[in-house]
Write a protein that holds these residues in place. Structure first.
Motif, PDB file in Angstrom:
ATOM      1  N   THR A   1       0.819  -1.210   0.000  1.00 31.83           N
ATOM      2  CA  THR A   1       0.000   0.000   0.000  1.00 31.83           C
ATOM      3  C   THR A   1       0.856   1.264   0.000  1.00 31.83           C
ATOM      4  O   THR A   1       0.692   2.143  -0.844  1.00 31.83           O
ATOM      5  CB  THR A   1      -0.936   0.010   1.226  1.00 31.83           C
ATOM      6  OG1 THR A   1      -0.164  -0.221   2.414  1.00 31.83           O
ATOM      7  CG2 THR A   1      -2.012  -1.049   1.095  1.00 31.83           C
ATOM      8  N   THR A   2       1.781   1.379   0.943  1.00 26.63           N
ATOM      9  CA  THR A   2       2.486   2.645   1.130  1.00 26.63           C
ATOM     10  C   THR A   2       3.553   2.916   0.077  1.00 26.63           C
ATOM     11  O   THR A   2       3.909   4.073  -0.146  1.00 26.63           O
ATOM     12  CB  THR A   2       3.120   2.712   2.525  1.00 26.63           C
ATOM     13  OG1 THR A   2       3.966   1.572   2.720  1.00 26.63           O
ATOM     14  CG2 THR A   2       2.049   2.730   3.599  1.00 26.63           C
ATOM     15  N   SER A   3       4.080   1.872  -0.552  1.00 29.57           N
ATOM     16  CA  SER A   3       5.131   2.108  -1.549  1.00 29.57           C
ATOM     17  C   SER A   3       4.606   2.087  -2.985  1.00 29.57           C
ATOM     18  O   SER A   3       5.290   2.572  -3.891  1.00 29.57           O
ATOM     19  CB  SER A   3       6.247   1.062  -1.401  1.00 29.57           C
ATOM     20  OG  SER A   3       5.747  -0.250  -1.608  1.00 29.57           O
ATOM     21  N   GLU A   4       3.408   1.548  -3.204  1.00 23.92           N
ATOM     22  CA  GLU A   4       2.889   1.441  -4.570  1.00 23.92           C
ATOM     23  C   GLU A   4       1.505   2.067  -4.717  1.00 23.92           C
ATOM     24  O   GLU A   4       1.318   3.025  -5.468  1.00 23.92           O
ATOM     25  CB  GLU A   4       2.837  -0.040  -4.981  1.00 23.92           C
ATOM     26  CG  GLU A   4       4.194  -0.730  -4.973  1.00 23.92           C
ATOM     27  CD  GLU A   4       4.071  -2.236  -5.164  1.00 23.92           C
ATOM     28  OE1 GLU A   4       3.443  -2.651  -6.138  1.00 23.92           O
ATOM     29  OE2 GLU A   4       4.595  -2.994  -4.313  1.00 23.92           O
ATOM     30  N   VAL A   5       0.526   1.532  -4.010  1.00 17.74           N
ATOM     31  CA  VAL A   5      -0.863   1.909  -4.242  1.00 17.74           C
ATOM     32  C   VAL A   5      -1.142   3.349  -3.813  1.00 17.74           C
ATOM     33  O   VAL A   5      -1.687   4.144  -4.585  1.00 17.74           O
ATOM     34  CB  VAL A   5      -1.815   0.939  -3.516  1.00 17.74           C
ATOM     35  CG1 VAL A   5      -3.269   1.364  -3.726  1.00 17.74           C
ATOM     36  CG2 VAL A   5      -1.596  -0.486  -4.016  1.00 17.74           C
ATOM     37  N   TYR A   6      -0.761   3.723  -2.602  1.00 13.36           N
ATOM     38  CA  TYR A   6      -1.095   5.061  -2.109  1.00 13.36           C
ATOM     39  C   TYR A   6      -0.349   6.160  -2.851  1.00 13.36           C
ATOM     40  O   TYR A   6      -0.947   7.192  -3.182  1.00 13.36           O
ATOM     41  CB  TYR A   6      -0.853   5.162  -0.605  1.00 13.36           C
ATOM     42  CG  TYR A   6      -1.772   4.267   0.216  1.00 13.36           C
ATOM     43  CD1 TYR A   6      -2.856   3.609  -0.369  1.00 13.36           C
ATOM     44  CD2 TYR A   6      -1.554   4.071   1.570  1.00 13.36           C
ATOM     45  CE1 TYR A   6      -3.687   2.786   0.372  1.00 13.36           C
ATOM     46  CE2 TYR A   6      -2.398   3.252   2.324  1.00 13.36           C
ATOM     47  CZ  TYR A   6      -3.446   2.602   1.721  1.00 13.36           C
ATOM     48  OH  TYR A   6      -4.269   1.792   2.452  1.00 13.36           O
ATOM     49  N   PRO A   7       0.964   6.022  -3.144  1.00 11.55           N
ATOM     50  CA  PRO A   7       1.609   7.066  -3.946  1.00 11.55           C
ATOM     51  C   PRO A   7       0.942   7.265  -5.308  1.00 11.55           C
ATOM     52  O   PRO A   7       0.843   8.408  -5.788  1.00 11.55           O
ATOM     53  CB  PRO A   7       3.042   6.547  -4.093  1.00 11.55           C
ATOM     54  CG  PRO A   7       3.263   5.723  -2.861  1.00 11.55           C
ATOM     55  CD  PRO A   7       1.943   5.042  -2.633  1.00 11.55           C
ATOM     56  N   ALA A   8       0.477   6.163  -5.905  1.00 10.72           N
ATOM     57  CA  ALA A   8      -0.215   6.297  -7.191  1.00 10.72           C
ATOM     58  C   ALA A   8      -1.528   7.066  -7.027  1.00 10.72           C
ATOM     59  O   ALA A   8      -1.893   7.886  -7.881  1.00 10.72           O
ATOM     60  CB  ALA A   8      -0.483   4.914  -7.783  1.00 10.72           C
ATOM     61  N   LEU A   9      -2.237   6.816  -5.927  1.00 11.35           N
ATOM     62  CA  LEU A   9      -3.470   7.564  -5.673  1.00 11.35           C
ATOM     63  C   LEU A   9      -3.177   9.042  -5.425  1.00 11.35           C
ATOM     64  O   LEU A   9      -3.896   9.918  -5.915  1.00 11.35           O
ATOM     65  CB  LEU A   9      -4.191   6.964  -4.466  1.00 11.35           C
ATOM     66  CG  LEU A   9      -4.811   5.575  -4.647  1.00 11.35           C
ATOM     67  CD1 LEU A   9      -5.345   5.060  -3.319  1.00 11.35           C
ATOM     68  CD2 LEU A   9      -5.929   5.616  -5.690  1.00 11.35           C
ATOM     69  N   ILE A  10      -2.126   9.320  -4.676  1.00  9.38           N
ATOM     70  CA  ILE A  10      -1.749  10.709  -4.390  1.00  9.38           C
ATOM     71  C   ILE A  10      -1.405  11.439  -5.684  1.00  9.38           C
ATOM     72  O   ILE A  10      -1.770  12.607  -5.877  1.00  9.38           O
ATOM     73  CB  ILE A  10      -0.563  10.748  -3.405  1.00  9.38           C
ATOM     74  CG1 ILE A  10      -1.007  10.224  -2.031  1.00  9.38           C
ATOM     75  CG2 ILE A  10       0.000  12.161  -3.282  1.00  9.38           C
ATOM     76  CD1 ILE A  10       0.140   9.927  -1.090  1.00  9.38           C
ATOM     77  N   GLU A  11      -0.731  10.767  -6.568  1.00  6.59           N
ATOM     78  CA  GLU A  11      -0.362  11.379  -7.854  1.00  6.59           C
ATOM     79  C   GLU A  11      -1.596  11.763  -8.655  1.00  6.59           C
ATOM     80  O   GLU A  11      -1.574  12.729  -9.430  1.00  6.59           O
ATOM     81  CB  GLU A  11       0.519  10.413  -8.653  1.00  6.59           C
ATOM     82  CG  GLU A  11       1.230  11.058  -9.810  1.00  6.59           C
ATOM     83  CD  GLU A  11       2.353  10.181 -10.347  1.00  6.59           C
ATOM     84  OE1 GLU A  11       3.304  10.730 -10.925  1.00  6.59           O
ATOM     85  OE2 GLU A  11       2.275   8.940 -10.186  1.00  6.59           O
ATOM     86  N   ARG A  12      -2.698  11.022  -8.459  1.00 11.49           N
ATOM     87  CA  ARG A  12      -3.955  11.332  -9.142  1.00 11.49           C
ATOM     88  C   ARG A  12      -4.818  12.305  -8.327  1.00 11.49           C
ATOM     89  O   ARG A  12      -5.991  12.498  -8.643  1.00 11.49           O
ATOM     90  CB  ARG A  12      -4.741  10.042  -9.388  1.00 11.49           C
ATOM     91  CG  ARG A  12      -4.034   9.018 -10.249  1.00 11.49           C
ATOM     92  CD  ARG A  12      -4.976   7.855 -10.545  1.00 11.49           C
ATOM     93  NE  ARG A  12      -4.279   6.780 -11.235  1.00 11.49           N
ATOM     94  CZ  ARG A  12      -3.878   5.648 -10.660  1.00 11.49           C
ATOM     95  NH1 ARG A  12      -4.122   5.439  -9.366  1.00 11.49           N
ATOM     96  NH2 ARG A  12      -3.237   4.725 -11.335  1.00 11.49           N
ATOM     97  N   HIS A  13      -4.241  12.852  -7.264  1.00 13.36           N
ATOM     98  CA  HIS A  13      -4.928  13.810  -6.397  1.00 13.36           C
ATOM     99  C   HIS A  13      -6.126  13.191  -5.683  1.00 13.36           C
ATOM    100  O   HIS A  13      -7.119  13.874  -5.379  1.00 13.36           O
ATOM    101  CB  HIS A  13      -5.369  15.051  -7.186  1.00 13.36           C
ATOM    102  CG  HIS A  13      -4.245  15.702  -7.931  1.00 13.36           C
ATOM    103  ND1 HIS A  13      -3.238  16.402  -7.299  1.00 13.36           N
ATOM    104  CD2 HIS A  13      -3.945  15.724  -9.271  1.00 13.36           C
ATOM    105  CE1 HIS A  13      -2.378  16.840  -8.209  1.00 13.36           C
ATOM    106  NE2 HIS A  13      -2.780  16.441  -9.398  1.00 13.36           N
TER     107      HIS A  13
END
Length: 346
Positions: free
Chosen positions: A194-206
């Motif tokens: 979650t913290t190294s892949e999924v959540y950063p990707a979500l943050i990048e999409r705002h």
């Protein structure tokens, strides 16, 4: 609210204690660590709990049973190969589709108000709410940077395309509320975090990834010294006194001088000390401060045990000294020997 407890890890840093015991079952004040977490969830009215298993999975499943001991409905997710924090959620997606759910690690002690966390998450219509805490060592864990609106902007430097000008450095406390929509962003049948892949990707999409700021008690029991410290913290009241009601029958908690049980002549007990059932203390034993003895431990005459946790059936020989140690089931300490900061398992 449903909860998922992540319990599949190998417990590598806790070896040798985890060689023959899954880390969630390591005794913490005479009860497995997972018992304290399940009791905490039950106190908040959480009745549906999912737990993923891998390391010594059969042993853990036998201990858990059907969850009725804690008044919860339990679902177990076996992982022949570890799937990571996100992959574990994806594997049980059919059980998590109906509403936001809580996710927490089986080796973390925390006193956060879970109902307040849930309401905070819902008020913000967040996709993810990560419990975050200030810590001088945040960077060693992977710093999480939040802005003034409590939006998470960076997790350990990710996403690299988004660097806020300002923000507070915090660390993730391994407790979170997750909306089922997040599961759509996790690839199936593979290892994913979650913290190294999924959540950063979500943050990048705002996307709405928020940080819930928490300053209360927290302990990651990831290493032997932290395992011992968790005992001492709980003995000092860090998580209240509910654990006292869950001690095995025949146990004694000596937290103050007026708690003294009947003991052999010459025995010195310096609180805080916890004695499991059927502990035998010979004359002239010195025990404590900060000593926890599991069921059936035997200390011979003149033995000294302090700042240590002994699992069930440990025997300490005459005149031996045990200081700052964690000793697993049935370890035998020879007479007149000295153990300092030892971690031993049979």
């Amino acid at each position: 609210m449903k909860a998922m407890i992540l319990a599949a890890g190998l417990g590598t840093r806790m070896r040798p204690l985890t060689d023959h015991c899954p880390k969630p079952l390591l005794p913490l004040l005479l009860q497995p660590m997972l018992d304290h977490i399940l009791a905490q969830l039950a106190r908040y009215g959480i009745r549906d709990v999912i737990i993923n298993l891998h390391h010594h999975a059969d042993q853990l499943a036998r201990w858990l049973g059907d969850g009725s001991h804690w008044g919860v409905h339990l679902s177990l997710s076996f992982e022949p190969e570890i799937l990571g924090t996100a992959g574990a959620l994806k594997q049980v997606e059919p059980l998590l589709r109906d509403a936001p759910f809580l996710v927490l690690n089986a080796d973390v002690l925390i006193d956060v108000d879970l109902q307040a966390l849930w309401h905070w998450h819902c008020q913000r219509q967040a996709l993810v709410t990560m419990v975050l805490r200030p810590d001088p060592a945040a960077r060693s864990y992977g710093a999480v940077i939040v802005d003034a609106d409590d939006r998470v902007r960076l997790i350990n430097g990710r996403p690299a395309t988004q660097v806020p000008a300002t923000g507070q450095e915090t660390m993730f406390a391994c407790v979170q509320v997750v909306d089922p929509q997040v599961l759509e962003h996790i690839p199936p049948d593979c290892f994913s975090m979650t913290t190294s892949e999924v959540y950063p990707a979500l943050i990048e999409r705002h996307a709405a990834v928020y940080g819930y700021r928490y300053t209360g008690y927290w302990m990651d029991i990831g290493a032997p010294e932290r395992y011992l410290q968790a005992h001492w913290d709980m003995l000092e009241g860090a998580l209240g006194d509910a654990w006292l009601q869950r001690l095995p029958a025949g146990s004694h908690a000596i937290l103050r001088p007026d708690d003294m049980p009947s003991v052999a002549p010459g025995v010195t007990l310096v609180p805080p000390v916890v004695l499991g059932p059927d502990v035998e203390l010979a004359p002239d034993v010195h025990l404590g401060p900060y000593a926890v003895l599991g069921a059936g431990c035997r200390l011979a005459s003149g033995a000294v045990v302090r700042d240590s946790v002994l699992w069930g059936g440990v025997q300490v020989g005459a005149g031996a000294q045990v200081r700052g140690c964690a000793l697993a089931t049935a370890i035998q300490v020879p007479a007149a020997s000295t153990l300092v900061q030892a971690v031993l398992s049979g």
